[in-house]
Design an enzyme around this catalytic site. Sequence first.
Site, PDB file in Angstrom:
ATOM      1  N   LYS A 175       0.840  -1.204   0.000  1.00  0.00           N
ATOM      2  CA  LYS A 175       0.000   0.000   0.000  1.00  0.00           C
ATOM      3  C   LYS A 175       0.872   1.249   0.000  1.00  0.00           C
ATOM      4  O   LYS A 175       2.062   1.182   0.344  1.00  0.00           O
ATOM      5  CB  LYS A 175      -0.922  -0.020   1.221  1.00  0.00           C
ATOM      6  N   ARG A 224     -10.771  -0.019  14.435  1.00  0.00           N
ATOM      7  CA  ARG A 224     -10.616   0.769  13.207  1.00  0.00           C
ATOM      8  C   ARG A 224     -11.665   0.292  12.206  1.00  0.00           C
ATOM      9  O   ARG A 224     -12.585   1.020  11.884  1.00  0.00           O
ATOM     10  CB  ARG A 224      -9.183   0.616  12.664  1.00  0.00           C
ATOM     11  N   HIS A 260      -6.426  -7.249  12.790  1.00  0.00           N
ATOM     12  CA  HIS A 260      -5.201  -6.442  12.795  1.00  0.00           C
ATOM     13  C   HIS A 260      -4.912  -6.035  14.234  1.00  0.00           C
ATOM     14  O   HIS A 260      -5.823  -5.637  14.961  1.00  0.00           O
ATOM     15  CB  HIS A 260      -5.407  -5.207  11.904  1.00  0.00           C
ATOM     16  N   ARG A 266       1.113 -10.772   7.249  1.00  0.00           N
ATOM     17  CA  ARG A 266       1.127  -9.587   6.369  1.00  0.00           C
ATOM     18  C   ARG A 266       2.342  -8.730   6.701  1.00  0.00           C
ATOM     19  O   ARG A 266       2.403  -8.067   7.718  1.00  0.00           O
ATOM     20  CB  ARG A 266      -0.165  -8.783   6.550  1.00  0.00           C
ATOM     21  N   TYR A 301      16.934  30.701   4.938  1.00  0.00           N
ATOM     22  CA  TYR A 301      15.838  31.507   5.481  1.00  0.00           C
ATOM     23  C   TYR A 301      15.960  31.645   6.988  1.00  0.00           C
ATOM     24  O   TYR A 301      16.225  30.654   7.676  1.00  0.00           O
ATOM     25  CB  TYR A 301      14.490  30.846   5.182  1.00  0.00           C
ATOM     26  N   CYS A 346      15.077  24.353   2.805  1.00  0.00           N
ATOM     27  CA  CYS A 346      14.153  25.100   1.940  1.00  0.00           C
ATOM     28  C   CYS A 346      13.246  24.112   1.211  1.00  0.00           C
ATOM     29  O   CYS A 346      13.378  22.904   1.355  1.00  0.00           O
ATOM     30  CB  CYS A 346      14.920  25.931   0.919  1.00  0.00           C
ATOM     31  N   ASP A 349      13.114  23.325  -1.992  1.00  0.00           N
ATOM     32  CA  ASP A 349      13.741  22.524  -3.044  1.00  0.00           C
ATOM     33  C   ASP A 349      15.240  22.318  -2.858  1.00  0.00           C
ATOM     34  O   ASP A 349      15.871  21.652  -3.670  1.00  0.00           O
ATOM     35  CB  ASP A 349      13.525  23.203  -4.403  1.00  0.00           C
TER      36      ASP A 349
HETATM   37  C1  LIG Z   1      -0.534  -1.652   6.905  1.00  0.00           C
HETATM   38  C2  LIG Z   1      -1.065  -2.942   7.348  1.00  0.00           C
HETATM   39  C3  LIG Z   1      -0.207  -4.032   7.572  1.00  0.00           C
HETATM   40  C4  LIG Z   1       1.296  -3.913   7.558  1.00  0.00           C
HETATM   41  O1  LIG Z   1       1.727  -3.493   8.820  1.00  0.00           O
HETATM   42  P1  LIG Z   1       3.286  -3.337   9.176  1.00  0.00           P
HETATM   43  O2  LIG Z   1       3.291  -2.976  10.595  1.00  0.00           O
HETATM   44  O3  LIG Z   1       3.816  -2.267   8.292  1.00  0.00           O
HETATM   45  O4  LIG Z   1       3.906  -4.659   8.897  1.00  0.00           O
HETATM   46  C5  LIG Z   1      -0.786  -5.253   7.853  1.00  0.00           C
HETATM   47  N1  LIG Z   1      -2.134  -5.381   7.928  1.00  0.00           N
HETATM   48  C6  LIG Z   1      -2.975  -4.360   7.745  1.00  0.00           C
HETATM   49  C7  LIG Z   1      -4.432  -4.568   7.854  1.00  0.00           C
HETATM   50  C8  LIG Z   1      -2.467  -3.093   7.476  1.00  0.00           C
HETATM   51  O5  LIG Z   1      -3.308  -2.066   7.318  1.00  0.00           O
END
Ligand SMILES: *Cc1c(COP(=O)(O)O)cnc(C)c1O
Length: 426
Positions: free
Chosen positions: A85, A183, A212, A268, A312, A359, A361
Amino acid sequence: MIEEPLNGFTGFARKDQHENIRVPQNVDALKRESKLIYDEEKLDAIPEPERRWAWIEIDRSAIRHNTIDAKHHLRPGCRLLAVVKADAYGHGAVECGKTALAAGADYLGVATVDEGIALRKANITAPILMLSEPPTTAIPLLLSYHVMPAIYTVEFAIAYGEEADLHGMKAPYHLAINSGMNRIGVKAEDVIAFMRKISFHRALELVGTFTHFATADCDETLDYHIQLNRFTAAIEALKTAGIDPGIVHAANSAALYRYPEAHFDMARLGISLYGFHPCRDTMGIADLKPAMSIYSRITAVKVVPMSEGVSYGMNYRSPGSVKICTIPIGYADGLRRGLSGHQNVILDGQYCHQVGNICMDQCMFEVDMRSYGTRPRLDPQIGDKVTIIGDEGDAVCTISEMAFTLGTIEHELTIGFSHRLPRIYV
Ligand SMILES: *Cc1c(COP(=O)(O)O)cnc(C)c1O
């Protein structure tokens, strides 16, 4: 003829001379007027780091290494989903996705429908899981590009099933369970009631069930265990009700390395795919290589007299014994302004302090011209390569240090390096 001063200057230019400079409306007009001196192919062939001296290098072998390291921690047969992602946390989703798949990942995870589509358009055929539910208006896109959604509302599930059925298709999905992060997801204890409401739909196909963790990277483990227990109970309830939960998954990077009991059928991998430790605890467990380096080249070198300011606000004043070098990278590239005066860069294997406000750039760093100890005196020149993130000799500048300085996490920084910096894959 009327003489008009231009920008306060007089005598350098006269307005009528400048009237010759007309900008053609488009490339075709440029060609017609033969103002495009070189053919387009030749222009396109000039590499991006030769157009602007600032770029990101992504080391594919590091992505491969990190994928394999994760696989070593999973039992044989346990799947690995590479989370790509947000353009693979800023590393490039297509390149990193392909590299992770080639190194043994089974699934790719994205946050948005368009992220999934971009992978399909790059000919990636692996299963893609979108980690949340898009608006129902995006369902035709999911079905056309075979991007599986996470599902947790009845409305979406029914709409998705109906649309698939209309075309004689299946509607594969992963069921998201809220085990405590609050969430997204179906509340763990409501999972059977939820499935009863949608399971009549013949097109819907439950491919996986996941949750998660909110605290897999924290020292305190109570909340993790509460989430794990709720999730395990939900999976058991599904099985008892005769519903096959499919691929069961829960672990993010931190849980993958810290909690083998959370591996289930798939893990994941996000942040660790890119070479970062999710927490201190994994440092002795995981062998990770950061994939991202950032380089620039010096565009200006000057001796700034003692007590003259730089950048700056002039909150840095030259001690007189330094050369000030300019590099063409700034906060528009994601080199956060909050790092001003707190960041090192590496020149010829030696650390140099970034000085003055960063700055939009460009930014500046100082090179100490005094020689002391055994340190060889540096002789900065225009065009010299500067390492902003990466290592050179014994010197190393990391995203992790940068994150510590800013009080944030690596994810936010790697994602924040803008696409104005070309990604070069090595
Ligand atoms: C982003 C995400 C992950 C990855 O998490 P990390 O801590 O970067 O390994 C896994 N599962 C879900 C649902 C996420 O949103």
